[in-house]
Motif scaffolding. Structure first.
Motif, PDB file in Angstrom:
ATOM      1  N   THR A  58       0.866  -1.176   0.000  1.00 44.27           N
ATOM      2  CA  THR A  58       0.000   0.000   0.000  1.00 44.27           C
ATOM      3  C   THR A  58       0.901   1.224   0.000  1.00 44.27           C
ATOM      4  OG1 THR A  58      -0.159   0.045   2.422  1.00 44.27           O
ATOM      5  CG2 THR A  58      -1.906  -1.136   1.233  1.00 44.27           C
ATOM      6  N   PHE A  59       0.319   2.377  -0.209  1.00 43.20           N
ATOM      7  CA  PHE A  59       1.096   3.605  -0.288  1.00 43.20           C
ATOM      8  C   PHE A  59       0.419   4.686   0.528  1.00 43.20           C
ATOM      9  CE2 PHE A  59       1.936   7.724  -2.356  1.00 43.20           C
ATOM     10  CZ  PHE A  59       3.316   7.765  -2.221  1.00 43.20           C
ATOM     11  N   GLN A  60       1.211   5.441   1.263  1.00 40.61           N
ATOM     12  CA  GLN A  60       0.718   6.587   2.025  1.00 40.61           C
ATOM     13  C   GLN A  60       1.337   7.850   1.439  1.00 40.61           C
ATOM     14  OE1 GLN A  60      -1.494   6.972   4.712  1.00 40.61           O
ATOM     15  NE2 GLN A  60      -1.173   9.114   4.227  1.00 40.61           N
ATOM     16  N   PHE A 139       5.356   6.889   2.211  1.00 43.10           N
ATOM     17  CA  PHE A 139       5.954   5.575   2.413  1.00 43.10           C
ATOM     18  C   PHE A 139       5.136   4.497   1.730  1.00 43.10           C
ATOM     19  CE2 PHE A 139       3.240   6.127   6.159  1.00 43.10           C
ATOM     20  CZ  PHE A 139       2.570   4.917   6.233  1.00 43.10           C
ATOM     21  N   ARG A 140       5.857   3.463   1.388  1.00 45.29           N
ATOM     22  CA  ARG A 140       5.275   2.245   0.841  1.00 45.29           C
ATOM     23  C   ARG A 140       5.237   1.258   2.007  1.00 45.29           C
ATOM     24  NH1 ARG A 140       6.506  -0.014  -4.684  1.00 45.29           N
ATOM     25  NH2 ARG A 140       7.819   1.816  -4.828  1.00 45.29           N
ATOM     26  N   CYS A 141       4.105   0.614   2.208  1.00 46.12           N
ATOM     27  CA  CYS A 141       3.985  -0.409   3.246  1.00 46.12           C
ATOM     28  C   CYS A 141       4.023  -1.762   2.546  1.00 46.12           C
ATOM     29  CB  CYS A 141       2.678  -0.237   4.026  1.00 46.12           C
ATOM     30  SG  CYS A 141       2.516  -1.421   5.381  1.00 46.12           S
ATOM     31  N   VAL A 142       5.010  -2.548   2.908  1.00 42.46           N
ATOM     32  CA  VAL A 142       5.192  -3.863   2.296  1.00 42.46           C
ATOM     33  C   VAL A 142       4.795  -4.917   3.328  1.00 42.46           C
ATOM     34  CG1 VAL A 142       6.817  -5.439   1.189  1.00 42.46           C
ATOM     35  CG2 VAL A 142       7.099  -2.956   0.926  1.00 42.46           C
ATOM     36  N   LYS A 147      -1.933  -8.295   1.773  1.00 43.78           N
ATOM     37  CA  LYS A 147      -2.232  -7.145   2.631  1.00 43.78           C
ATOM     38  C   LYS A 147      -3.587  -7.330   3.293  1.00 43.78           C
ATOM     39  CE  LYS A 147      -4.013  -4.298  -1.105  1.00 43.78           C
ATOM     40  NZ  LYS A 147      -3.809  -3.175  -1.952  1.00 43.78           N
ATOM     41  N   PRO A 148      -3.675  -6.985   4.583  1.00 45.78           N
ATOM     42  CA  PRO A 148      -4.942  -7.123   5.303  1.00 45.78           C
ATOM     43  C   PRO A 148      -6.005  -6.187   4.713  1.00 45.78           C
ATOM     44  CG  PRO A 148      -3.115  -6.756   6.817  1.00 45.78           C
ATOM     45  CD  PRO A 148      -2.603  -6.532   5.429  1.00 45.78           C
ATOM     46  N   VAL A 149      -7.225  -6.656   4.704  1.00 48.24           N
ATOM     47  CA  VAL A 149      -8.318  -5.884   4.122  1.00 48.24           C
ATOM     48  C   VAL A 149      -8.685  -4.703   5.001  1.00 48.24           C
ATOM     49  CG1 VAL A 149     -10.737  -5.979   3.412  1.00 48.24           C
ATOM     50  CG2 VAL A 149      -9.223  -7.905   2.936  1.00 48.24           C
ATOM     51  N   ASP A 150      -8.723  -4.895   6.307  1.00 47.49           N
ATOM     52  CA  ASP A 150      -9.237  -3.865   7.205  1.00 47.49           C
ATOM     53  C   ASP A 150      -8.180  -3.173   8.055  1.00 47.49           C
ATOM     54  OD1 ASP A 150      -8.649  -6.056   8.741  1.00 47.49           O
ATOM     55  OD2 ASP A 150     -10.538  -6.083   9.832  1.00 47.49           O
ATOM     56  N   GLU A 151      -6.904  -3.343   7.749  1.00 47.65           N
ATOM     57  CA  GLU A 151      -5.853  -2.735   8.558  1.00 47.65           C
ATOM     58  C   GLU A 151      -5.759  -1.236   8.290  1.00 47.65           C
ATOM     59  OE1 GLU A 151      -1.089  -2.977   8.635  1.00 47.65           O
ATOM     60  OE2 GLU A 151      -2.120  -4.816   9.223  1.00 47.65           O
ATOM     61  N   GLY A 153      -3.364   1.952   8.622  1.00 44.48           N
ATOM     62  CA  GLY A 153      -1.943   2.213   8.788  1.00 44.48           C
ATOM     63  C   GLY A 153      -1.125   1.044   8.280  1.00 44.48           C
ATOM     64  N   CYS A 154       0.054   0.904   8.826  1.00 40.50           N
ATOM     65  CA  CYS A 154       0.985  -0.141   8.389  1.00 40.50           C
ATOM     66  C   CYS A 154       1.429  -0.934   9.617  1.00 40.50           C
ATOM     67  CB  CYS A 154       2.181   0.503   7.677  1.00 40.50           C
ATOM     68  SG  CYS A 154       3.287  -0.662   6.856  1.00 40.50           S
ATOM     69  N   VAL A 155       0.459  -1.525  10.330  1.00 42.23           N
ATOM     70  CA  VAL A 155       0.735  -2.215  11.581  1.00 42.23           C
ATOM     71  C   VAL A 155       1.492  -3.519  11.350  1.00 42.23           C
ATOM     72  CG1 VAL A 155      -0.324  -3.261  13.629  1.00 42.23           C
ATOM     73  CG2 VAL A 155      -1.279  -1.174  12.654  1.00 42.23           C
ATOM     74  N   SER A 156       1.036  -4.339  10.417  1.00 44.92           N
ATOM     75  CA  SER A 156       1.659  -5.646  10.211  1.00 44.92           C
ATOM     76  C   SER A 156       2.634  -5.660   9.038  1.00 44.92           C
ATOM     77  CB  SER A 156       0.581  -6.719  10.003  1.00 44.92           C
ATOM     78  OG  SER A 156      -0.147  -6.443   8.822  1.00 44.92           O
ATOM     79  N   GLY A 157       2.886  -4.490   8.460  1.00 42.17           N
ATOM     80  CA  GLY A 157       3.816  -4.407   7.339  1.00 42.17           C
ATOM     81  C   GLY A 157       5.080  -3.656   7.706  1.00 42.17           C
ATOM     82  N   ARG A 158       5.940  -3.473   6.729  1.00 41.73           N
ATOM     83  CA  ARG A 158       7.205  -2.754   6.904  1.00 41.73           C
ATOM     84  C   ARG A 158       7.128  -1.456   6.100  1.00 41.73           C
ATOM     85  NH1 ARG A 158       9.959  -5.878   4.091  1.00 41.73           N
ATOM     86  NH2 ARG A 158      10.500  -4.570   2.329  1.00 41.73           N
TER      87      ARG A 158
END
Length: 185
Positions: A58-60, A139-142, A147-151, A153-158
């Motif tokens: 995802t991208f922020q 930032f890019r969240c990897v 990727k979680p559907v309902d997350e 932010g970037c809690v479980s990603g990097r």
């Protein structure tokens, strides 16, 4: 009292009178302040200029800091009484959130179709203002898997901070003998 309010059935008359009597007064428009508006015009860019994300990313977007100062109308140009002048800039934002450069965009590069400003000092004023801008970095969240559907932010990603460029449009114009700058169309 309004005739429409008086023609209502007696049962609804009390309610209608309260509604008629409590209608808020029209709000006066605030006086012009000469404030500057800006609008991102990135959505007009061609697909080849956009970042491509993998299925697990995802991208922020970068977030502009509240204290970013807007451009000022060059005071030395007020006496010329020029028509509105549009300046479009591509603004490079580094991975740390600082502006790393800017350049003027032409009409064919995503800028709304407008003539080039009659005086380069309009472009200089816009570039000087954005040079001092600061952002929370993009930032890019990897994610390690899907990727979680309902997350949120970037809690479980990097998070990987990335440099980006955004396009902004500024319209320099005069109103009542004062130079103002507003967001472009």
């Amino acid at each position: 009292m309004h005739d429409a309010c008086l023609r209502l059935a007696p049962a609804a008359l009390a309610l209608a009178l309260a509604a008629c009597a409590s209608a808020p007064p029209p709000q006066a428009s605030p006086p012009p302040t000469g404030a500057v508006g800006m609008r991102s015009i990135d959505k007009q860019w061609a697909g080849a200029q956009r970042m491509e994300l993998a299925a697990n990313e995802t991208f922020q977007m970068p977030l502009a800091e509240a204290g970013n100062a807007a451009p000022h109308y060059p005071q030395e140009l007020l006496a010329q009484r020029l028509p509105p002048q549009t300046v479009c800039l591509s603004v490079g934002i580094g991975a740390q959130g600082r502006v790393i450069g800017s350049r003027a965009l032409a009409a064919g590069e995503g800028c709304p179709t407008t003539p080039t400003p009659q005086d380069p000092r309009f472009v200089e004023a816009a570039r000087a203002a954005v040079a001092a801008w600061r952002f929370d970095p993009a930032f890019r969240c990897v994610y390690p898997g899907t990727k979680p559907v309902d997350e949120q932010g970037c809690v479980s990603g990097r998070e990987e901070a990335v440099p980006v460029s955004l396009a902004y449009s500024f319209v320099f114009e005069q109103k009542d003998g004062r130079g103002t700058v507003r967001m472009g169309e």
